[in-house]
Design an enzyme around this catalytic site. Structure first.
Site, PDB file in Angstrom:
ATOM      1  N   SER A   1      48.240  47.738  58.932  1.00  0.00           N
ATOM      2  CA  SER A   1      48.109  46.491  59.712  1.00  0.00           C
ATOM      3  C   SER A   1      49.318  45.600  59.425  1.00  0.00           C
ATOM      4  O   SER A   1      49.502  45.127  58.290  1.00  0.00           O
ATOM      5  CB  SER A   1      46.836  45.741  59.312  1.00  0.00           C
ATOM      6  OG  SER A   1      46.904  44.406  59.795  1.00  0.00           O
TER       7      SER A   1
ATOM      8  N   HIS B   1      48.954  49.096  63.323  1.00  0.00           N
ATOM      9  CA  HIS B   1      47.857  48.254  63.824  1.00  0.00           C
ATOM     10  C   HIS B   1      48.359  46.813  63.900  1.00  0.00           C
ATOM     11  O   HIS B   1      48.966  46.314  62.943  1.00  0.00           O
ATOM     12  CB  HIS B   1      46.687  48.380  62.856  1.00  0.00           C
ATOM     13  CG  HIS B   1      45.428  47.682  63.248  1.00  0.00           C
ATOM     14  ND1 HIS B   1      44.565  48.178  64.189  1.00  0.00           N
ATOM     15  CD2 HIS B   1      44.888  46.516  62.803  1.00  0.00           C
ATOM     16  CE1 HIS B   1      43.528  47.355  64.306  1.00  0.00           C
ATOM     17  NE2 HIS B   1      43.696  46.345  63.474  1.00  0.00           N
TER      18      HIS B   1
ATOM     19  N   ASP C   1      47.314  43.004  64.633  1.00  0.00           N
ATOM     20  CA  ASP C   1      46.139  42.117  64.703  1.00  0.00           C
ATOM     21  C   ASP C   1      46.419  40.799  65.402  1.00  0.00           C
ATOM     22  O   ASP C   1      47.132  39.948  64.878  1.00  0.00           O
ATOM     23  CB  ASP C   1      45.655  41.826  63.279  1.00  0.00           C
ATOM     24  CG  ASP C   1      44.883  42.985  62.705  1.00  0.00           C
ATOM     25  OD1 ASP C   1      45.203  43.426  61.590  1.00  0.00           O
ATOM     26  OD2 ASP C   1      43.959  43.470  63.393  1.00  0.00           O
TER      27      ASP C   1
ATOM     28  N   MET D   1      45.076  37.273  66.935  1.00  0.00           N
ATOM     29  CA  MET D   1      43.967  36.326  66.760  1.00  0.00           C
ATOM     30  C   MET D   1      44.276  35.035  67.534  1.00  0.00           C
ATOM     31  O   MET D   1      45.390  34.529  67.460  1.00  0.00           O
ATOM     32  CB  MET D   1      43.795  36.011  65.280  1.00  0.00           C
ATOM     33  CG  MET D   1      43.562  37.259  64.437  1.00  0.00           C
ATOM     34  SD  MET D   1      43.602  36.880  62.667  1.00  0.00           S
ATOM     35  CE  MET D   1      43.470  38.539  62.000  1.00  0.00           C
TER      36      MET D   1
ATOM     37  N   HIS E   1      45.032  45.089  68.306  1.00  0.00           N
ATOM     38  CA  HIS E   1      43.617  44.732  68.132  1.00  0.00           C
ATOM     39  C   HIS E   1      43.451  43.278  68.565  1.00  0.00           C
ATOM     40  O   HIS E   1      43.820  42.363  67.820  1.00  0.00           O
ATOM     41  CB  HIS E   1      43.245  44.933  66.655  1.00  0.00           C
ATOM     42  CG  HIS E   1      41.871  44.483  66.301  1.00  0.00           C
ATOM     43  ND1 HIS E   1      41.474  44.293  64.988  1.00  0.00           N
ATOM     44  CD2 HIS E   1      40.784  44.187  67.064  1.00  0.00           C
ATOM     45  CE1 HIS E   1      40.207  43.907  64.969  1.00  0.00           C
ATOM     46  NE2 HIS E   1      39.771  43.828  66.208  1.00  0.00           N
TER      47      HIS E   1
ATOM     48  N   MET F   1      41.657  40.155  68.880  1.00  0.00           N
ATOM     49  CA  MET F   1      40.503  39.356  68.463  1.00  0.00           C
ATOM     50  C   MET F   1      40.601  38.026  69.215  1.00  0.00           C
ATOM     51  O   MET F   1      40.941  36.979  68.649  1.00  0.00           O
ATOM     52  CB  MET F   1      40.523  39.150  66.947  1.00  0.00           C
ATOM     53  CG  MET F   1      40.197  40.425  66.184  1.00  0.00           C
ATOM     54  SD  MET F   1      40.717  40.405  64.472  1.00  0.00           S
ATOM     55  CE  MET F   1      42.424  40.929  64.671  1.00  0.00           C
TER      56      MET F   1
ATOM     57  N   MET G   1      34.500  47.152  62.625  1.00  0.00           N
ATOM     58  CA  MET G   1      34.995  46.163  61.659  1.00  0.00           C
ATOM     59  C   MET G   1      34.224  46.325  60.354  1.00  0.00           C
ATOM     60  O   MET G   1      32.978  46.324  60.356  1.00  0.00           O
ATOM     61  CB  MET G   1      34.782  44.737  62.186  1.00  0.00           C
ATOM     62  CG  MET G   1      35.640  44.315  63.362  1.00  0.00           C
ATOM     63  SD  MET G   1      37.420  44.335  63.096  1.00  0.00           S
ATOM     64  CE  MET G   1      37.613  43.436  61.594  1.00  0.00           C
TER      65      MET G   1
ATOM     66  N   PHE H   1      40.792  37.696  59.052  1.00  0.00           N
ATOM     67  CA  PHE H   1      41.709  37.589  57.906  1.00  0.00           C
ATOM     68  C   PHE H   1      41.904  38.948  57.230  1.00  0.00           C
ATOM     69  O   PHE H   1      40.967  39.753  57.168  1.00  0.00           O
ATOM     70  CB  PHE H   1      41.158  36.590  56.870  1.00  0.00           C
ATOM     71  CG  PHE H   1      41.031  35.192  57.410  1.00  0.00           C
ATOM     72  CD1 PHE H   1      39.852  34.782  58.037  1.00  0.00           C
ATOM     73  CD2 PHE H   1      42.101  34.303  57.344  1.00  0.00           C
ATOM     74  CE1 PHE H   1      39.740  33.500  58.577  1.00  0.00           C
ATOM     75  CE2 PHE H   1      41.994  33.023  57.881  1.00  0.00           C
ATOM     76  CZ  PHE H   1      40.806  32.627  58.496  1.00  0.00           C
TER      77      PHE H   1
ATOM     78  N   GLY I   1      42.858  41.002  53.595  1.00  0.00           N
ATOM     79  CA  GLY I   1      42.572  40.780  52.180  1.00  0.00           C
ATOM     80  C   GLY I   1      41.118  40.570  51.806  1.00  0.00           C
ATOM     81  O   GLY I   1      40.800  40.139  50.701  1.00  0.00           O
TER      82      GLY I   1
ATOM     83  N   ASP J   1      38.176  49.272  59.996  1.00  0.00           N
ATOM     84  CA  ASP J   1      39.196  48.226  59.921  1.00  0.00           C
ATOM     85  C   ASP J   1      38.725  47.072  59.037  1.00  0.00           C
ATOM     86  O   ASP J   1      37.842  46.308  59.393  1.00  0.00           O
ATOM     87  CB  ASP J   1      39.486  47.701  61.350  1.00  0.00           C
ATOM     88  CG  ASP J   1      40.573  46.656  61.368  1.00  0.00           C
ATOM     89  OD1 ASP J   1      40.754  46.019  62.424  1.00  0.00           O
ATOM     90  OD2 ASP J   1      41.231  46.466  60.330  1.00  0.00           O
TER      91      ASP J   1
ATOM     92  N   GLY K   1      45.832  47.018  55.439  1.00  0.00           N
ATOM     93  CA  GLY K   1      46.776  45.899  55.471  1.00  0.00           C
ATOM     94  C   GLY K   1      47.189  45.537  54.057  1.00  0.00           C
ATOM     95  O   GLY K   1      48.146  46.095  53.503  1.00  0.00           O
TER      96      GLY K   1
HETATM   97  C1  DX5 Z   1      40.933  41.525  60.263  1.00  0.00           C
HETATM   98  C2  DX5 Z   1      41.846  42.570  60.908  1.00  0.00           C
HETATM   99  C3  DX5 Z   1      42.156  43.716  59.985  1.00  0.00           C
HETATM  100  C4  DX5 Z   1      42.873  43.258  58.706  1.00  0.00           C
HETATM  101  C5  DX5 Z   1      43.029  44.428  57.773  1.00  0.00           C
HETATM  102  O1  DX5 Z   1      40.480  40.638  61.245  1.00  0.00           O
HETATM  103  O2  DX5 Z   1      41.255  43.110  62.068  1.00  0.00           O
HETATM  104  O3  DX5 Z   1      42.959  44.667  60.687  1.00  0.00           O
HETATM  105  O4  DX5 Z   1      44.144  42.759  59.020  1.00  0.00           O
HETATM  106  O5  DX5 Z   1      43.623  43.905  56.601  1.00  0.00           O
HETATM  107  P1  DX5 Z   1      43.075  44.355  55.161  1.00  0.00           P
HETATM  108  O6  DX5 Z   1      43.383  45.833  55.073  1.00  0.00           O
HETATM  109  O7  DX5 Z   1      43.865  43.522  54.205  1.00  0.00           O
HETATM  110  O8  DX5 Z   1      41.598  44.079  55.144  1.00  0.00           O
HETATM  111 ZN    ZN Z   2      42.397  44.780  62.961  1.00  0.00          ZN
END
Ligand code: DX5
Ligand code: ZN
Length: 226
Positions: free
Chosen positions: A15, A39, A41, A43, A72, A74, A142, A148, A150, A180, A202
């Site tokens: 990610s 990937h 992300d 938002m 992705h 969101m 998910m 977020f 982490g 994910d 990520g």
């Molecule tokens: C969260 C994202 C994930 C996230 C994964 O909303 O969809 O893709 O960035 O990051 P880690 O691997 O740090 O959970």
């Molecule tokens: Zn994602």
């Protein structure tokens, strides 16, 4: 390069949200050989309580990696943004089943000549993906609350991954099953054992001192799983 089809082996999708934006080239270089694709992300600060980045960043990522990109989204109105992301170079766009008009968004994405996925939040039951089984190219489960990087992996999502794996296998269609959120060298194996074949990583990857070695280790562990 066209987006790969599921071929029975789990792949890692780094990610870019957790990459080092001050030096994207060096951040992505170690993952280019071992990862399946990237990937991305997105938002909107409305569908999720965070704002990340838009289509403008895709060409920059493409300059730093030959890998395909799965975007992705969101966001609340994915049908309105399919075209800009497709034009910017996304190879697959995933929309949320909980967003506005997800079927219309998927049809729009397909009309643009690229692949489409659907994502479900942790609180959304597996059966909500039934209307998408005849058209989705990827189903994203998910394993954290979206918004977020982490966060901690939600092991309670493993039965849902297995249930959706069974639903996918019954269709006979080639559909990626992506886990994910909170994926690390341990939870990657748990998610793959439950039936996921795409593992978004990520923070666990980009915070590691040797991402290439970590990907290689996970790939070996995944091979031993088969
Ligand atoms: C969260 C994202 C994930 C996230 C994964 O909303 O969809 O893709 O960035 O990051 P880690 O691997 O740090 O959970
Ligand atoms: Zn994602």
């Amino acid at each position: 390069m066209s987006f790969p089809l599921p071929f029975g082996k789990a792949v890692i999708a780094p990610s870019v949200l957790s990459a080092d934006f001050s030096d994207l080239k060096s951040s992505l270089a170690p993952i280019n050989d071992g990862a399946g694709w990237i990937h991305f992300d997105v938002m909107d600060g409305a569908f999720v309580p965070n704002i990340s980045f838009g289509p403008l960043l895709i060409p920059a990522v493409k300059k730093c990696s030959p890998l395909c990109i799965d975007a992705h989204l969101m966001i609340n109105k994915p049908a309105d943004y399919a075209e800009p992301f497709a034009k910017a170079g996304a190879d697959l766009i995933t929309v949320h089943a909980e967003a506005e008009s997800p079927i219309k968004a998927i049809d729009k994405i397909h009309s643009l000549g690229i692949l489409a996925g659907v994502s479900v939040k942790p609180c959304t039951p597996a059966e909500k993906i039934i209307p998408f089984l005849d058209k989705a190219d990827l189903i994203l489960v998910m394993t954290v609350e979206p918004g977020f990087g982490g966060q901690k992996f939600m092991a309670g999502m493993l039965p849902k991954i297995s249930e959706i794996r069974r639903m996918i296998d019954k269709t006979g269609r080639k559909i990626w099953l992506q886990a994910d959120g909170g994926i690390n060298e341990h939870t990657a194996i748990d998610a793959a054992a439950a039936g996921a074949d795409s593992l978004v990583m990520g923070s666990a990857l980009f915070k590691n001192s040797n991402p290439a070695a970590l990907i290689e280790k996970i790939r070996q562990d995944l091979n031993n799983l088969q």
